[in-house]
Design a protein around this motif. Structure first.
Motif, PDB file in Angstrom:
ATOM      1  N   HIS A   7     -12.517  -5.362  -7.189  1.00  0.00           N
ATOM      2  CA  HIS A   7     -13.236  -6.109  -6.096  1.00  0.00           C
ATOM      3  C   HIS A   7     -13.292  -7.432  -6.554  1.00  0.00           C
ATOM      4  CE1 HIS A   7     -15.329  -4.554  -2.662  1.00  0.00           C
ATOM      5  NE2 HIS A   7     -15.936  -3.628  -3.468  1.00  0.00           N
ATOM      6  N   TRP A  55       1.046  -1.121  -0.099  1.00  0.00           N
ATOM      7  CA  TRP A  55      -0.069  -0.014   0.014  1.00  0.00           C
ATOM      8  C   TRP A  55       0.781   1.171   0.202  1.00  0.00           C
ATOM      9  CZ3 TRP A  55      -1.580   3.111   4.498  1.00  0.00           C
ATOM     10  CH2 TRP A  55      -2.471   3.997   4.313  1.00  0.00           C
ATOM     11  N   THR A  82      -6.789  -1.711  -2.115  1.00  0.00           N
ATOM     12  CA  THR A  82      -7.786  -0.801  -2.626  1.00  0.00           C
ATOM     13  C   THR A  82      -8.844  -1.024  -2.068  1.00  0.00           C
ATOM     14  OG1 THR A  82      -8.306  -2.601  -4.346  1.00  0.00           O
ATOM     15  CG2 THR A  82      -6.426  -1.183  -4.804  1.00  0.00           C
ATOM     16  N   ARG A  83      -9.337  -1.735  -1.338  1.00  0.00           N
ATOM     17  CA  ARG A  83     -10.831  -1.989  -1.035  1.00  0.00           C
ATOM     18  C   ARG A  83     -11.523  -2.220  -2.139  1.00  0.00           C
ATOM     19  NH1 ARG A  83     -11.795  -0.656   4.291  1.00  0.00           N
ATOM     20  NH2 ARG A  83      -9.801  -0.348   5.301  1.00  0.00           N
ATOM     21  N   GLY A  84     -11.059  -2.567  -3.251  1.00  0.00           N
ATOM     22  CA  GLY A  84     -12.277  -2.891  -4.247  1.00  0.00           C
ATOM     23  C   GLY A  84     -12.165  -1.722  -5.224  1.00  0.00           C
ATOM     24  N   GLY A  85     -11.482  -0.566  -4.809  1.00  0.00           N
ATOM     25  CA  GLY A  85     -11.562   0.663  -5.709  1.00  0.00           C
ATOM     26  C   GLY A  85     -10.316   0.644  -6.731  1.00  0.00           C
ATOM     27  N   LEU A 129      -2.688   3.012  -8.156  1.00  0.00           N
ATOM     28  CA  LEU A 129      -4.105   2.652  -7.911  1.00  0.00           C
ATOM     29  C   LEU A 129      -5.432   3.507  -8.440  1.00  0.00           C
ATOM     30  CD1 LEU A 129      -3.156   1.394  -4.410  1.00  0.00           C
ATOM     31  CD2 LEU A 129      -3.135  -0.027  -6.492  1.00  0.00           C
ATOM     32  N   ASN A 169     -14.895   0.244  -8.060  1.00  0.00           N
ATOM     33  CA  ASN A 169     -15.242  -1.418  -7.979  1.00  0.00           C
ATOM     34  C   ASN A 169     -14.290  -2.105  -8.988  1.00  0.00           C
ATOM     35  OD1 ASN A 169     -17.129  -1.267  -6.016  1.00  0.00           O
ATOM     36  ND2 ASN A 169     -18.406  -0.699  -7.431  1.00  0.00           N
TER      37      ASN A 169
END
Lengths: 318, 441
Positions: free
Chosen positions: A265, A142, A256-259, A170, A262
């Motif tokens: 994901h 990250w 990314t938490r899915g970002g 990202l 999306n």
């Protein structure tokens, strides 16, 4: 006691109690020995899996029991672009990462199989990415991928002056996807390399010697000896690796938490996001259940396509 | 949003916490009405377990724990408090609610009491007492504390974290603005000039719970758009939303690179490193400067302002409310209520509020008179955070649906899709409408 008496003496036959008789009875013993294992499987595997499957047919919410809605969750998911995108990316992520891990892992294993100085030390170091907790390595990545404070950007822009702008790892879909795949490959290589190394070391050196006497090139030796003899372990490692990658969660969730939007994901992260923070347990369960067919397919593929016995033993597939 | 870099906290946070938590803390003259607290005899042998989100400014935990120690000393009730990561709170609360076991009191997120309302003890007696004694509740606190459409309090809001604009005065001035703009056109102009001068602004549109929702909500509400109407019907597909999306697209080009992947901590880091001149955040960015002795110049140059109102009459911002709730499964309901009341009383509440320099702004109006708000005029923008007139899922009720739409980043991703150029405003708004309808079915 005289001799005759001693010869005639037999141990008094004690009346065996019910417990001894029960333990001497084979079916009872089988049941007794299997119960703990079965109990563990039922409580920690079958029950959660069954509950998950049941929930996927309900509209259960966090803290509220749901009612049976049949296939409604699945019907909705089939029209949900976010979900379909997650399915597509999960498959792509698994495929790309697995190819990367195996190509590099096999290469590394072949290198480590050579006679190197400090061989065991190097092998221990190779394992580091694998033994680091995933979340820690995810946080490290990250930072590496940070738009403002990336070490990579710093080196390329501020030290080497090769670029004028920082990398936006990202911020846009494709770079974000490849960045995650790279992180996953980095983490997965040691597992593949060490497992394949173990496989390589079971191959008898005499085979190579014989091949060399016959004048086989190193490519021929790899193609005709190493590859076929490595296949059984390759099949097992591949199965495990595919399963781990397909069900990956931590790397994506931490980085990314899915970002962005999306595009990264995975099914696992989407299931969590909908099920827990979004409180729609039923829908989250449906997404998780939707992973099962893929996992079964991947397992079957590994076992039947790659683990084919005849091929492994050098026979022809036919 | 409210996150301070770990380094800055380590460097100076503890020192500040220690100095602020001195026993001779001088309390402000807060107008207090003479009200008798509700009679809540504490059960004998009571013990309490409290769960709350982890601190992001050091005094938050230090003073919270001191107050708990005081409660134990005065009542003899041992209290165990657990601080958990922000994302881990919801899963743990979910388990407690589903199994009927676990913590007695959870200091939770704004939506949580509304998800689990039938598992909670009503707290109206405590809430009404506190409201009467401390000048009444702010509007947003009342919205989040009461079960929607009723007069029954299911939670006691303990504080709210707002996200006004935080900016560097000299760079904003250099961009041609003596005062912070209050309209959309001025704000866009400011961001364009900041970019031109090499000090861009940055607002998150990543999957960041606090910052991205704060920014996306501001965009939507300041243009007059809303997710659902008063009747809980999805109403996102409006020309106001389209306008907001077009504006967001223009604004995006003036930001620093990478804001589409920003997490809650990213803008803090970038602002602290002086990479950006303007963002939207809780008080933690300023706190990091203020508590760093090497950053005196930056501290003096940093200020806060309300985000431009646009078409809205009041500040188009909401707040992250810290919402305390008591589960029905507790064996000691009176002790639990007493605990919450105790923590909200001035002797405990004001040191906490002051120590965090308004990180969690007060939900009770009387505390606006606390000296903390006049001690540093720069934090004034946070003072009335709990008086904001907007909430997640505005204009509909606060419910499971509004919480789920926020958790799934419906609004954030609508703006991100347009800002990144992946979708036209019309496409993005239709997609958001489709997703929102799923939650509001």
């Amino acid at each position: 006691m005289n001799q005759a008496e001693a010869l005639a003496w037999v141990a008094p036959r004690t009346q065996s109690n019910w417990l001894q008789r029960l333990l001497d009875w084979k079916p009872a013993l089988v049941i007794l020995c299997l119960t703990p294992a079965l109990g563990l499987l039922l409580v920690f595997l079958t029950y959660p899996l069954g509950l998950g499957i049941w929930m996927s047919f309900t509209d259960t919410q966090l803290g509220k029991p749901g009612v049976w809605v049949g296939l409604e969750n699945f019907q909705y998911l089939l029209t949900d672009r976010v979900f379909l995108n997650a399915v597509w990316f999960t498959i792509f992520y698994t495929a790309a990462a697995t190819i990367g891990k195996f190509a590099l892992g096999l290469w590394l294993a072949l290198l480590l199989n050579q006679h190197l100085p400090f061989k065991s030390l190097i092998r221990a170091i190779i394992l580091l990415p694998w033994i680091t907790p995933t979340v820690l390595s995810a946080i490290a990545f990250w930072w590496i991928y940070d738009p403002q404070f990336s070490i990579v950007s710093y080196v390329v822009v501020d030290v080497l002056h090769w670029r004028t702008k920082y990398f936006d790892f990202l911020g846009t879909p494709w770079p974000a996807r490849w960045s995650l795949i790279a992180a996953n490959v980095w983490r997965g290589i040691p597992f593949v390399a060490i497992s394949l190394l173990a496989g390589l070391q079971t191959i008898s050196p005499s085979l190579y010697e014989a091949a060399m006497l016959d004048g086989a090139s190193s490519w021929q030796r790899f193609r005709r000896i190493t590859a076929p003899l490595l296949m059984p372990i390759l099949a097992v490692v591949l199965t495990f690796s595919v399963l781990f990658t397909f069900a990956d969660f931590q790397l994506v969730y931490a980085i990314t938490r899915g970002g962005p939007i999306n595009s990264t994901h995975l099914m696992a992260t989407l299931a969590f996001q909908r099920g827990i923070p979004g409180a729609a347990l039923g829908e989250g369960a449906a997404i998780a259940v939707a992973m099962i067919p893929f996992l079964v397919l991947a397992t079957l593929f590994s076992y039947f396509a790659i683990g084919n016995r005849k091929w492994q033993q050098g026979g022809s597939d036919e | 949003m409210n996150i301070i870099t770990r380094r800055s906290v380590l460097a100076t946070g503890t020192a500040v916490a220690a100095s602020l938590a001195l026993p001779n803390f001088a309390m402000s003259a807060i107008p207090v009405a003479d009200v008798t607290p509700p009679k809540l005899p504490i059960e004998s042998g009571a013990t309490l377990r409290v769960l709350r989100p982890t601190k992001f400014v050091a005094p938050d935990e230090v003073i919270f724990r001191e107050n708990i120690a005081k409660f134990t000393a005065q009542t003899g009730v041992p209290v165990r408090v657990d601080f958990v990561g922000w994302e881990d709170l919801r899963p743990q609360v979910g388990v407690a609610a589903n199994t009927g076991a676990g913590p007695d009191i959870v200091v939770a997120w704004p939506d949580d009491p509304h998800l689990f309302s039938d598992k909670l003890i009503e707290l109206s007696d405590v809430a009404e007492y506190l409201g009467k004694k401390y000048g009444g509740w702010y509007s947003l606190a009342e919205r989040y504390g009461k079960k929607w459409g009723t007069n029954n309090w299911i939670a006691i809001p303990m504080g709210g974290s707002g996200a006004p604009a935080v900016y560097r005065k000299s760079w904003v001035k250099e961009a041609g603005f003596e005062n912070f703009p209050t309209d959309h056109a001025g704000f866009l102009k400011l961001c364009q000039n900041l970019k031109k001068n090499g000090h861009p602004s940055g607002f998150s549109l990543g999957n960041a719970v606090g910052d991205a929702n704060g920014y996306a909500n501001w965009l939507l509400w300041s243009h007059g758009g809303f997710l659902v109407d008063e009747n809980n019907k999805v109403a996102i597909n409006s020309k106001e939303t389209i306008e907001a999306l077009k504006y967001a697209k223009e604004l995006q080009s003036t930001f620093i690179e990478g804001t589409l992947s920003w997490s809650d901590a990213s803008n803090n880091k970038a602002f602290f490193a002086e990479e950006i001149s303007l963002t939207q955040n809780g008080v933690s960015v300023y706190f990091a400067f203020k508590t760093d002795p090497n950053k005196a110049a930056q501290t003096a140059d940093t200020d806060h302002a309300a985000m431009p109102l646009g078409l809205s009459k009041t500040r188009p911002e909401s707040a992250l409310i810290l919402n305390a709730m008591v589960f029905k499964h507790t064996k000691y309901p009176n002790a639990s209520k007493e605990f919450i009341r105790f923590m909200m009383e001035q002797e405990q509440y004001e040191p906490w509020l002051t120590g965090c320099i308004g990180y969690w702004a007060q939900p009770l109006k009387a505390y606006a008179q606390s000296a903390v708000w006049t001690s540093d005029p720069k934090i004034a923008a946070y003072r009335d955070t709990c008086g904001n007139e907007y909430w997640n899922g505005y204009k509909g009720p606060i419910s499971q649906a509004s919480g789920a739409a926020t958790a799934d980043y419906v609004n954030v991703q609508m703006f991100a899709a347009v800002a990144s150029g992946q979708a036209t405003p019309e496409e993005a708004v239709r997609e958001a409408e489709r997703r929102a309808k799923r939650f509001y079915r």
